[in-house]
Design an enzyme around this catalytic site. Structure first.
Site, mmCIF file in Angstrom:
data_model
loop_
_atom_site.group_PDB
_atom_site.id
_atom_site.type_symbol
_atom_site.label_atom_id
_atom_site.label_comp_id
_atom_site.label_asym_id
_atom_site.label_seq_id
_atom_site.Cartn_x
_atom_site.Cartn_y
_atom_site.Cartn_z
ATOM 1 N N ASN A 65 19.343 9.731 -42.602
ATOM 2 C CA ASN A 65 19.856 10.829 -43.431
ATOM 3 C C ASN A 65 21.233 10.409 -43.930
ATOM 4 O O ASN A 65 22.206 10.463 -43.185
ATOM 5 C CB ASN A 65 19.937 12.107 -42.590
ATOM 6 C CG ASN A 65 20.601 13.248 -43.334
ATOM 7 O OD1 ASN A 65 20.857 13.154 -44.534
ATOM 8 N ND2 ASN A 65 20.891 14.331 -42.618
ATOM 9 N N TRP A 66 21.291 9.969 -45.178
ATOM 10 C CA TRP A 66 22.552 9.445 -45.711
ATOM 11 C C TRP A 66 23.554 10.558 -46.031
ATOM 12 O O TRP A 66 24.723 10.274 -46.323
ATOM 13 C CB TRP A 66 22.281 8.609 -46.974
ATOM 14 C CG TRP A 66 21.515 7.347 -46.713
ATOM 15 C CD1 TRP A 66 21.057 6.889 -45.497
ATOM 16 C CD2 TRP A 66 21.120 6.357 -47.685
ATOM 17 N NE1 TRP A 66 20.397 5.691 -45.674
ATOM 18 C CE2 TRP A 66 20.422 5.334 -46.991
ATOM 19 C CE3 TRP A 66 21.289 6.249 -49.067
ATOM 20 C CZ2 TRP A 66 19.894 4.220 -47.639
ATOM 21 C CZ3 TRP A 66 20.761 5.133 -49.707
ATOM 22 C CH2 TRP A 66 20.073 4.122 -49.008
ATOM 23 N N GLY A 95 27.166 14.061 -35.617
ATOM 24 C CA GLY A 95 28.415 13.526 -36.146
ATOM 25 C C GLY A 95 29.593 13.628 -35.202
ATOM 26 O O GLY A 95 30.739 13.447 -35.610
ATOM 27 N N GLY A 122 22.111 9.826 -38.804
ATOM 28 C CA GLY A 122 23.098 10.089 -39.840
ATOM 29 C C GLY A 122 24.021 8.896 -40.015
ATOM 30 O O GLY A 122 23.682 7.908 -40.664
ATOM 31 N N GLY A 123 25.198 8.967 -39.420
ATOM 32 C CA GLY A 123 26.237 7.955 -39.611
ATOM 33 C C GLY A 123 25.745 6.525 -39.431
ATOM 34 O O GLY A 123 26.073 5.638 -40.240
HETATM 35 P P1 PGA Z 1 24.592 11.728 -36.911
HETATM 36 O O1 PGA Z 1 23.800 12.790 -37.829
HETATM 37 O O2 PGA Z 1 23.611 10.645 -36.541
HETATM 38 O O3 PGA Z 1 25.702 11.236 -37.772
HETATM 39 O O4 PGA Z 1 25.059 12.486 -35.709
HETATM 40 C C1 PGA Z 1 22.455 13.092 -37.595
HETATM 41 C C2 PGA Z 1 21.952 14.073 -38.613
HETATM 42 O O5 PGA Z 1 22.706 14.959 -39.031
HETATM 43 O O6 PGA Z 1 20.781 13.988 -39.045
#
Ligand code: PGA
Length: 250
Positions: A9-10, A172, A232-233
């Site tokens: 998920n960018w 995050g 995400g990150g």
């Molecule tokens: P993260 O985000 O890996 O940066 O914690 C995950 C997401 O929101 O899908």
């Protein structure tokens, strides 16, 4: 045996040049990976990435969809449009959409239905906040979020859908759920679907999301009900993402 799946998920990151470099980096060190891999860039980049990814093992997903099919909804993008530009997946109910854009369970369920209606595979996100976890309400909250979709679409809809358990406090933050915490909720979610349809429950893939990194992916994915990750990150760094892909099939 459920086929593992890792989705990136960018969020609101990237540019045409950065996206091309990222995808090139992932493909350059593609692991011996038998699972599914999806990247979800911002809307404006979907069409170009569809072209770049054609013939590659990486599939394309969007981060959200409008619940309405077409019409006077300024700023929105429909499921049919996402299909039209080459998406196969779409995230619905991400906690950022729920919290920052006031998406409630009913709207998320309608988005899920709209996506499936146009042949997209929804990645339905569920998860509790820290306050909800501390109050011992994790199962109640996740169950409520899931039931909204089960009630509208039925358990059979999960034959072509993916679930993602994403505790809000882990997104995050660098504070990842322990494998045991993830497994507990994943087993709860699977059981909730099994109460309606045991076969579908056995086959639906449930991803964990929230601060997954190369260094913690393997132990999370080793849990019996964790079938991959929503990243995400770490999905913005080719090396990290490839290591996570490798961990999903290790
Ligand atoms: P993260 O985000 O890996 O940066 O914690 C995950 C997401 O929101 O899908």
């Amino acid at each position: 045996m459920r086929r593992p799946i890792v989705a990136g998920n960018w969020k609101m990151h990237g540019s045409r040049a950065e996206n091309a470099a990222l995808v090139e980096g992932i493909l350059a060190s593609w692991p011996t990976h038998a699972g599914d891999c999806v990247v979800c860039p911002p809307f404006v980049y979907l069409q170009e990435l569809a072209r770049i990814l054609r013939g590659s093992p990486i599939q394309l997903g969007a981060q959200d969809t409008c619940a309405e099919p077409l019409g006077a909804f300024t700023g929105e993008v429909s499921a049919a449009m996402l299909r039209d530009v080459g998406c196969e997946y779409v995230i619905v109910g991400h906690s950022e959409r729920r919290a920052l854009y006031a998406e409630d369970d009913a709207l998320v369920a309608r988005k899920f239905a709209a996506a499936q209606g146009k042949g997209l595979i929804p990645i339905l996100c569920v998860g509790e906040t820290l306050a909800e976890r501390d109050a011992g309400r994790t199962h109640e909250i996740v169950g409520r979020q899931l039931d909204a979709v089960l009630d509208l679409c039925g358990a059979a809809a999960f034959a072509s859908a993916v679930l993602a358990y994403e505790p809000v406090w882990a997104i995050g933050t660098g504070r990842v759920a322990s494998p045991e915490q993830a497994q507990d909720v994943h087993a709860f979610v699977r059981g909730r679907i099994a109460a309606r349809d045991a076969t579908i429950a056995g086959s639906v893939r449930i991803l964990y999301g929230g601060s997954v990194k190369a260094g913690n992916a393997r132990e999370l994915f080793a849990m019996p009900d964790v079938d991959g990750g929503l990243i995400g990150g770490a999905s913005l760094k080719a090396e990290e993402f490839v290591a996570i892909l490798a961990a999903a099939t290790a």
